[in-house]
Motif scaffolding. Structure first.
Motif, mmCIF file in Angstrom:
data_model
loop_
_atom_site.group_PDB
_atom_site.id
_atom_site.type_symbol
_atom_site.label_atom_id
_atom_site.label_comp_id
_atom_site.label_asym_id
_atom_site.label_seq_id
_atom_site.Cartn_x
_atom_site.Cartn_y
_atom_site.Cartn_z
ATOM 1 N N UNK A 11 -56.307 77.980 75.816
ATOM 2 C CA UNK A 11 -56.117 77.097 76.970
ATOM 3 C C UNK A 11 -54.651 77.020 77.381
ATOM 4 N N UNK A 12 -53.765 77.002 76.405
ATOM 5 C CA UNK A 12 -52.339 76.976 76.732
ATOM 6 C C UNK A 12 -51.953 78.286 77.418
ATOM 7 N N UNK A 13 -52.436 79.395 76.886
ATOM 8 C CA UNK A 13 -52.157 80.703 77.488
ATOM 9 C C UNK A 13 -52.754 80.793 78.893
ATOM 10 N N UNK A 14 -53.943 80.251 79.079
ATOM 11 C CA UNK A 14 -54.580 80.267 80.404
ATOM 12 C C UNK A 14 -53.775 79.449 81.407
ATOM 13 N N UNK A 15 -53.057 78.441 80.915
ATOM 14 C CA UNK A 15 -52.232 77.620 81.797
ATOM 15 C C UNK A 15 -50.903 78.301 82.116
ATOM 16 N N UNK A 16 -50.258 78.848 81.098
ATOM 17 C CA UNK A 16 -48.922 79.433 81.310
ATOM 18 C C UNK A 16 -48.983 80.874 81.802
ATOM 19 N N UNK A 22 -46.286 80.764 75.573
ATOM 20 C CA UNK A 22 -47.317 80.118 74.755
ATOM 21 C C UNK A 22 -46.983 80.230 73.281
ATOM 22 N N UNK A 23 -46.553 81.411 72.842
ATOM 23 C CA UNK A 23 -46.193 81.593 71.443
ATOM 24 C C UNK A 23 -45.056 80.652 71.050
ATOM 25 N N UNK A 24 -44.042 80.554 71.895
ATOM 26 C CA UNK A 24 -42.907 79.668 71.600
ATOM 27 C C UNK A 24 -43.337 78.202 71.604
ATOM 28 N N UNK A 31 -47.443 88.162 68.189
ATOM 29 C CA UNK A 31 -48.457 89.011 67.548
ATOM 30 C C UNK A 31 -49.654 88.175 67.092
ATOM 31 N N UNK A 32 -49.386 86.987 66.538
ATOM 32 C CA UNK A 32 -50.483 86.105 66.116
ATOM 33 C C UNK A 32 -51.303 85.663 67.322
ATOM 34 N N UNK A 33 -50.632 85.326 68.407
ATOM 35 C CA UNK A 33 -51.336 84.935 69.632
ATOM 36 C C UNK A 33 -52.180 86.096 70.148
ATOM 37 N N UNK A 34 -51.628 87.293 70.129
ATOM 38 C CA UNK A 34 -52.362 88.473 70.590
ATOM 39 C C UNK A 34 -53.608 88.709 69.736
ATOM 40 N N UNK A 35 -53.475 88.555 68.425
ATOM 41 C CA UNK A 35 -54.635 88.728 67.533
ATOM 42 C C UNK A 35 -55.684 87.646 67.794
ATOM 43 N N UNK A 36 -55.235 86.436 68.080
ATOM 44 C CA UNK A 36 -56.165 85.346 68.386
ATOM 45 C C UNK A 36 -56.975 85.682 69.633
ATOM 46 N N UNK A 37 -56.298 86.163 70.667
ATOM 47 C CA UNK A 37 -57.002 86.533 71.900
ATOM 48 C C UNK A 37 -57.965 87.691 71.629
ATOM 49 N N UNK A 38 -57.547 88.658 70.836
ATOM 50 C CA UNK A 38 -58.425 89.788 70.501
ATOM 51 C C UNK A 38 -59.675 89.308 69.760
ATOM 52 N N UNK A 39 -59.518 88.351 68.833
ATOM 53 C CA UNK A 39 -60.684 87.803 68.115
ATOM 54 C C UNK A 39 -61.621 87.078 69.079
ATOM 55 N N UNK A 40 -61.059 86.313 70.014
ATOM 56 C CA UNK A 40 -61.894 85.613 70.995
ATOM 57 C C UNK A 40 -62.633 86.615 71.884
ATOM 58 N N UNK A 41 -61.944 87.663 72.295
ATOM 59 C CA UNK A 41 -62.588 88.687 73.130
ATOM 60 C C UNK A 41 -63.685 89.407 72.348
ATOM 61 N N UNK A 42 -63.451 89.654 71.072
ATOM 62 C CA UNK A 42 -64.483 90.296 70.251
ATOM 63 C C UNK A 42 -65.678 89.363 70.072
ATOM 64 N N UNK A 43 -65.408 88.070 69.856
ATOM 65 C CA UNK A 43 -66.492 87.108 69.656
ATOM 66 C C UNK A 43 -67.320 86.919 70.924
ATOM 67 N N UNK A 44 -66.664 86.935 72.085
ATOM 68 C CA UNK A 44 -67.393 86.738 73.346
ATOM 69 C C UNK A 44 -68.005 88.030 73.868
#
Length: 178
Positions: A11-16, A22-24, A31-44
């Motif tokens: 949600x923070x990334x979707x806003x900014x 967002x990472x800051x 890299x952690x944020x990128x992996x989080x988005x990749x996990x969400x994309x894989x889950x959806x």
């Protein structure tokens, strides 16, 4: 990382629309944020973001997921903030005029729905003049409508029921029910 933590990051990334910001702001590495988005994309099973040279943008699925994540976090917050078990449940039958449905009911019923999710609310609309009769006949539990010019003298309209005592719009000095 729990799902709602991932949802907050998304949600923070979707806003900014900025991985760096967002990472800051969230005190994680890009890299952690990128992996989080990749996990969400894989889950959806869908790409949630379009990455380009000028930043990121939400895809159609990303916009849908943003709504889902926000609602999931709201529901989680309601669950977590519940101090006691809500035993209130049942069926509330509401009658309202169309005007009341559009202008008053959303604000009146929202707190009830939030605090007591087990209460089932059914809504019946119609002519405001029918409101008192439906209450008297036991066909509705609550009526939201303008009072008629004359209130019938039935037991349901005795002094123990509250009636507005202020003048009705357009009739200065005249009390409702007078």
């Amino acid at each position: 990382m729990q799902d709602h933590d991932q949802y907050r990051l998304f949600l923070h990334l979707a806003e900014t629309l900025s991985f760096t910001r967002t990472a800051a702001d969230c005190y994680i590495s890009p890299a952690t944020l990128s992996r989080t988005v990749q996990r969400l994309e894989a889950a959806t099973g869908h790409r949630l973001l379009e990455r380009g040279p000028h930043g990121v943008s939400l895809t159609h699925y990303g916009r849908s997921f943003r709504h889902y994540a926000a609602e999931a976090l709201d529901l989680w917050a309601c669950y977590r903030s519940a101090d006691t078990v809500d035993d209130l449940g049942g069926h509330l039958r509401v009658f309202a005029s169309v005007t009341a449905c559009e202008s008053l009911l959303p604000d009146l019923l929202a707190p009830l729905r939030t605090r007591h999710p087990r209460v089932r609310i059914s809504l019946r609309t119609g002519d405001a003049a029918s409101a008192l009769a439906l209450l008297d006949q036991g066909e509705t539990d609550l009526a939201v409508a303008a009072l008629p010019d004359r209130i019938p003298r039935h037991p349901a309209h005795s002094a123990d029921h509250a009636h507005p005592a202020r003048p009705r719009p357009g009739r200065p000095g005249r009390r409702a029910g007078a």
